[in-house]
Design an enzyme around this catalytic site. Structure first.
Site, PDB file in Angstrom:
ATOM      1  N   TYR A  55       0.812  -1.222   0.000  1.00 12.61           N
ATOM      2  CA  TYR A  55       0.000   0.000   0.000  1.00 12.61           C
ATOM      3  C   TYR A  55       0.844   1.270   0.000  1.00 12.61           C
ATOM      4  CZ  TYR A  55      -0.128  -0.997   5.147  1.00 12.61           C
ATOM      5  OH  TYR A  55       0.153  -1.302   6.448  1.00 12.61           O
ATOM      6  N   LYS A  84       4.832   4.061   5.024  1.00 16.17           N
ATOM      7  CA  LYS A  84       5.538   3.140   4.114  1.00 16.17           C
ATOM      8  C   LYS A  84       5.839   3.831   2.787  1.00 16.17           C
ATOM      9  CE  LYS A  84       5.378  -0.755   6.661  1.00 16.17           C
ATOM     10  NZ  LYS A  84       6.572  -1.393   7.231  1.00 16.17           N
TER      11      LYS A  84
HETATM   12  C1  HXC Z   1      -7.276   2.984  17.305  1.00 17.63           C
HETATM   13  C2  HXC Z   1      -5.309   2.844  18.487  1.00 17.63           C
HETATM   14  C3  HXC Z   1      -5.291   1.428  18.324  1.00 17.63           C
HETATM   15  C4  HXC Z   1      -6.368   0.816  17.624  1.00 17.63           C
HETATM   16  C5  HXC Z   1      -3.546   2.035  19.469  1.00 17.63           C
HETATM   17  N1  HXC Z   1      -4.205   3.149  19.185  1.00 17.63           N
HETATM   18  N2  HXC Z   1      -4.181   0.962  18.953  1.00 17.63           N
HETATM   19  N3  HXC Z   1      -6.284   3.607  17.977  1.00 17.63           N
HETATM   20  N4  HXC Z   1      -7.337   1.643  17.112  1.00 17.63           N
HETATM   21  N5  HXC Z   1      -6.417  -0.500  17.435  1.00 17.63           N
HETATM   22  C6  HXC Z   1      -3.851   4.495  19.591  1.00 17.63           C
HETATM   23  C7  HXC Z   1      -3.882   4.627  21.117  1.00 17.63           C
HETATM   24  O1  HXC Z   1      -5.204   4.810  21.591  1.00 17.63           O
HETATM   25  C8  HXC Z   1      -3.020   5.877  21.336  1.00 17.63           C
HETATM   26  O2  HXC Z   1      -3.726   7.045  21.058  1.00 17.63           O
HETATM   27  C9  HXC Z   1      -1.979   5.724  20.237  1.00 17.63           C
HETATM   28  O3  HXC Z   1      -2.518   4.818  19.256  1.00 17.63           O
HETATM   29  C10 HXC Z   1      -0.678   5.191  20.752  1.00 17.63           C
HETATM   30  O4  HXC Z   1      -0.950   3.958  21.413  1.00 17.63           O
HETATM   31  P1  HXC Z   1       0.086   3.333  22.455  1.00 17.63           P
HETATM   32  O5  HXC Z   1      -0.390   1.978  22.812  1.00 17.63           O
HETATM   33  O6  HXC Z   1       0.349   4.306  23.566  1.00 17.63           O
HETATM   34  O7  HXC Z   1       1.401   3.301  21.567  1.00 17.63           O
HETATM   35  P2  HXC Z   1       2.655   2.405  21.617  1.00 17.63           P
HETATM   36  O8  HXC Z   1       2.807   1.718  22.927  1.00 17.63           O
HETATM   37  O9  HXC Z   1       3.761   3.222  21.141  1.00 17.63           O
HETATM   38  O10 HXC Z   1       2.310   1.241  20.546  1.00 17.63           O
HETATM   39  C11 HXC Z   1       2.371   1.442  19.189  1.00 17.63           C
HETATM   40  C12 HXC Z   1       1.283   0.638  18.473  1.00 17.63           C
HETATM   41  C13 HXC Z   1       1.258  -0.823  18.957  1.00 17.63           C
HETATM   42  C14 HXC Z   1       1.488   0.742  16.992  1.00 17.63           C
HETATM   43  C15 HXC Z   1      -0.064   1.280  18.810  1.00 17.63           C
HETATM   44  O11 HXC Z   1       0.204  -1.529  18.338  1.00 17.63           O
HETATM   45  C16 HXC Z   1       2.551  -1.546  18.681  1.00 17.63           C
HETATM   46  O12 HXC Z   1       3.542  -1.333  19.377  1.00 17.63           O
HETATM   47  N6  HXC Z   1       2.600  -2.423  17.710  1.00 17.63           N
HETATM   48  C17 HXC Z   1       3.808  -3.197  17.340  1.00 17.63           C
HETATM   49  C18 HXC Z   1       3.422  -4.478  16.658  1.00 17.63           C
HETATM   50  C19 HXC Z   1       2.613  -4.273  15.399  1.00 17.63           C
HETATM   51  O13 HXC Z   1       1.702  -3.433  15.359  1.00 17.63           O
HETATM   52  N7  HXC Z   1       2.909  -5.065  14.393  1.00 17.63           N
HETATM   53  C20 HXC Z   1       2.157  -5.051  13.167  1.00 17.63           C
HETATM   54  C21 HXC Z   1       3.070  -4.926  12.059  1.00 17.63           C
HETATM   55  S1  HXC Z   1       2.264  -5.600  10.637  1.00 17.63           S
HETATM   56  P3  HXC Z   1      -4.455   7.967  22.189  1.00 17.63           P
HETATM   57  O14 HXC Z   1      -5.016   9.083  21.404  1.00 17.63           O
HETATM   58  O15 HXC Z   1      -5.483   7.088  22.839  1.00 17.63           O
HETATM   59  O16 HXC Z   1      -3.370   8.371  23.156  1.00 17.63           O
HETATM   60  C22 HXC Z   1       2.287  -4.536   9.383  1.00 17.63           C
HETATM   61  C23 HXC Z   1       1.644  -5.123   8.128  1.00 17.63           C
HETATM   62  C24 HXC Z   1       1.485  -4.170   7.041  1.00 17.63           C
HETATM   63  O17 HXC Z   1       2.747  -3.457   9.483  1.00 17.63           O
HETATM   64  C25 HXC Z   1       0.701  -4.644   5.808  1.00 17.63           C
HETATM   65  C26 HXC Z   1      -0.053  -5.909   5.861  1.00 17.63           C
HETATM   66  C27 HXC Z   1      -0.625  -6.362   4.523  1.00 17.63           C
HETATM   67  P1  NAP Z   2       5.621  -7.915  14.183  1.00 17.22           P
HETATM   68  O1  NAP Z   2       5.905  -9.310  14.599  1.00 17.22           O
HETATM   69  O2  NAP Z   2       4.621  -7.151  14.971  1.00 17.22           O
HETATM   70  O3  NAP Z   2       6.993  -7.132  14.146  1.00 17.22           O
HETATM   71  C1  NAP Z   2       7.121  -5.785  14.418  1.00 17.22           C
HETATM   72  C2  NAP Z   2       8.380  -5.607  15.223  1.00 17.22           C
HETATM   73  O4  NAP Z   2       8.647  -4.213  15.380  1.00 17.22           O
HETATM   74  C3  NAP Z   2       8.280  -6.203  16.628  1.00 17.22           C
HETATM   75  O5  NAP Z   2       9.378  -7.056  16.845  1.00 17.22           O
HETATM   76  C4  NAP Z   2       8.357  -5.012  17.549  1.00 17.22           C
HETATM   77  O6  NAP Z   2       9.082  -5.327  18.716  1.00 17.22           O
HETATM   78  C5  NAP Z   2       9.109  -4.002  16.687  1.00 17.22           C
HETATM   79  N1  NAP Z   2       8.798  -2.625  17.072  1.00 17.22           N
HETATM   80  C6  NAP Z   2       7.586  -2.037  17.138  1.00 17.22           C
HETATM   81  N2  NAP Z   2       7.703  -0.776  17.563  1.00 17.22           N
HETATM   82  C7  NAP Z   2       9.030  -0.568  17.768  1.00 17.22           C
HETATM   83  C8  NAP Z   2       9.775   0.534  18.209  1.00 17.22           C
HETATM   84  N3  NAP Z   2       9.196   1.701  18.531  1.00 17.22           N
HETATM   85  N4  NAP Z   2      11.125   0.416  18.293  1.00 17.22           N
HETATM   86  C9  NAP Z   2      11.731  -0.754  17.982  1.00 17.22           C
HETATM   87  N5  NAP Z   2      11.066  -1.837  17.549  1.00 17.22           N
HETATM   88  C10 NAP Z   2       9.730  -1.742  17.456  1.00 17.22           C
HETATM   89  O7  NAP Z   2       5.129  -7.850  12.685  1.00 17.22           O
HETATM   90  P2  NAP Z   2       5.738  -8.436  11.338  1.00 17.22           P
HETATM   91  O8  NAP Z   2       4.603  -8.933  10.567  1.00 17.22           O
HETATM   92  O9  NAP Z   2       6.902  -9.316  11.602  1.00 17.22           O
HETATM   93  O10 NAP Z   2       6.230  -7.106  10.626  1.00 17.22           O
HETATM   94  C11 NAP Z   2       7.568  -6.925  10.208  1.00 17.22           C
HETATM   95  C12 NAP Z   2       7.623  -5.919   9.080  1.00 17.22           C
HETATM   96  O11 NAP Z   2       6.958  -6.433   7.947  1.00 17.22           O
HETATM   97  C13 NAP Z   2       6.967  -4.579   9.381  1.00 17.22           C
HETATM   98  O12 NAP Z   2       7.713  -3.549   8.792  1.00 17.22           O
HETATM   99  C14 NAP Z   2       5.627  -4.707   8.715  1.00 17.22           C
HETATM  100  O13 NAP Z   2       5.068  -3.462   8.390  1.00 17.22           O
HETATM  101  C15 NAP Z   2       6.022  -5.491   7.488  1.00 17.22           C
HETATM  102  N6  NAP Z   2       4.928  -6.175   6.820  1.00 17.22           N
HETATM  103  C16 NAP Z   2       4.401  -7.278   7.390  1.00 17.22           C
HETATM  104  C17 NAP Z   2       3.385  -7.937   6.729  1.00 17.22           C
HETATM  105  C18 NAP Z   2       2.756  -9.171   7.293  1.00 17.22           C
HETATM  106  O14 NAP Z   2       1.760  -9.646   6.743  1.00 17.22           O
HETATM  107  N7  NAP Z   2       3.290  -9.765   8.326  1.00 17.22           N
HETATM  108  C19 NAP Z   2       2.924  -7.464   5.493  1.00 17.22           C
HETATM  109  C20 NAP Z   2       3.505  -6.326   4.943  1.00 17.22           C
HETATM  110  C21 NAP Z   2       4.514  -5.702   5.625  1.00 17.22           C
HETATM  111  P3  NAP Z   2       8.791  -4.641  20.140  1.00 17.22           P
HETATM  112  O15 NAP Z   2       7.314  -4.652  20.337  1.00 17.22           O
HETATM  113  O16 NAP Z   2       9.565  -5.491  21.093  1.00 17.22           O
HETATM  114  O17 NAP Z   2       9.350  -3.268  20.057  1.00 17.22           O
END
Ligand code: HXC
Ligand code: NAP
Length: 273
Positions: free
Chosen positions: A148, A163
């Site tokens: 995307y 991204k």
């Molecule tokens: C709406 C949300 C939300 C949700 C969090 N927020 N989750 N809002 N819907 N589901 C809001 C919170 O309310 C808060 O806003 C703000 O986001 C920050 O949230 P925190 O929890 O304080 O932030 P933080 O601890 O820094 O965590 C960051 C995060 C969290 C992104 C929100 O989910 C995270 O750490 N994720 C890491 C793992 C992850 O997401 N992996 C996925 C990667 S896959 P307010 O206003 O309430 O303060 C990927 C695939 C891409 O990228 C493509 C696939 C095809």
């Molecule tokens: P994931 O398991 O959630 O990995 C995300 C990683 O990012 C976690 O290890 C997390 O570790 C780390 N992270 C998050 N916030 C961070 C921060 N502030 N500082 C340092 N590390 C941080 O998801 P994933 O699927 O493996 O994703 C890996 C990559 O692939 C991402 O860039 C994602 O956008 C991309 N991607 C994934 C998919 C999919 O289908 N899986 C598709 C397209 C793209 P901590 O929480 O310990 O920090």
């Protein structure tokens, strides 16, 4: 399969290396001979990756880091140099994501995701890039996108915009740093079942089924399929590739054309026969 010494003596930093794709890349790089530093916020998952690498006979280090904090990123670089003496490879893999309508997304929600993905990728690239320039040995930066970045991502405006910024950064730095023999490439994975993505993006069985259905190859990708391509791109086998973004998604982003799905239902008259 790449030969086992493909990344011998290389030092690689993988952000988000404690889980999912980052962990798979860290393990594969180590299998190919690299010494690997994994960075993320949670020490426990980082240590798990390190212990799996050490069990394989490899060398690895966990450095707790929030990539949104420039001082922590500087520390990551300093600790890596202290332990392994240099940095050859950086994978900007850390990300955060969740589904939320744009009109409902809070400022903090926007900042959290853009901060991890776009700011974090820049802070890490700048800090590691400076080291690579000073080392005069070249290097490799690999950014992890999503398709995307090109198409837009309704429901994930924060991640799609971040991204897209990382895609622009990939091409920009590839050209700016080519003079230092630093190659900068990207991978855009399609859906892969990981700890984070599953929870954030296809939490229910129905959502899972719909995502799978949208992939022409009719399955999710596997982490190792991303890790193998990543290993290739950061290796000398890809020595003339820079500024490129490789899509690995089973054909998902190509969509279905105008008629796929309708093909079985169309009569010969509909098809002009
Ligand atoms: C709406 C949300 C939300 C949700 C969090 N927020 N989750 N809002 N819907 N589901 C809001 C919170 O309310 C808060 O806003 C703000 O986001 C920050 O949230 P925190 O929890 O304080 O932030 P933080 O601890 O820094 O965590 C960051 C995060 C969290 C992104 C929100 O989910 C995270 O750490 N994720 C890491 C793992 C992850 O997401 N992996 C996925 C990667 S896959 P307010 O206003 O309430 O303060 C990927 C695939 C891409 O990228 C493509 C696939 C095809
Ligand atoms: P994931 O398991 O959630 O990995 C995300 C990683 O990012 C976690 O290890 C997390 O570790 C780390 N992270 C998050 N916030 C961070 C921060 N502030 N500082 C340092 N590390 C941080 O998801 P994933 O699927 O493996 O994703 C890996 C990559 O692939 C991402 O860039 C994602 O956008 C991309 N991607 C994934 C998919 C999919 O289908 N899986 C598709 C397209 C793209 P901590 O929480 O310990 O920090």
């Amino acid at each position: 399969m790449l030969p086992k010494d493909t990344l011998k003596e290389r030092v690689a930093i993988v952000t988000g290396g404690g889980t999912g794709l980052g962990k798979a890349m860290a393990l594969e790089f180590a299998r190919l001979g690299a010494r690997v530093v994994v960075a993320g916020r949670k020490l426990e998952s980082l240590q798990q990756t390190v212990s799996e690498i050490e069990k394989m006979g490899g060398k690895a280090l966990a450095v707790p880091t929030d990539v949104r904090e420039p001082a922590q990123v500087e520390n990551l670089v300093a600790v890596t140099k202290q332990r392994f003496g240099k940095i050859d490879i950086l994978v900007n893999n850390a990300a955060g994501n969740f589904i939320c309508r744009a009109e409902d997304l809070s400022v903090n929600g926007w900042r959290a995701v853009v901060g991890i993905v776009l700011d974090g990728t820049f802070y890490c690239s700048r800090a590691v890039g400076r080291e690579m320039i000073a080392q005069k040995t070249g290097g490799n930066i690999l950014n992890i996108l999503a398709t995307y970045a090109w198409t837009g991502g309704p429901g994930t405006v924060h991640s799609a915009c971040a991204k897209a910024g990382v895609l622009a950064m990939t091409k920009t730095l590839a050209v700016e740093w080519a003079r230092y023999k630093i190659r900068v490439n990207a991978i855009a994975p399609g859906p892969v079942e990981t700890e984070g993505a599953g929870k954030a993006l296809w939490a229910s069985p129905e959502a899972h089924r719909l995502v799978e259905e949208a992939v022409p190859l009719k399955r999710f990708g596997q982490s190792i399929e991303i890790a193998r391509a990543a290993s290739y791109l950061v290796s000398d086998y890809a020595s003339f590739i820079t500024g490129e973004a490789l899509v690995i998604d089973g054909g998902q982003w190509l969509g279905h054309g105008h008629y796929l799905g309708a093909l079985e239902r169309l009569t010969e008259t509909d098809r002009g026969l």
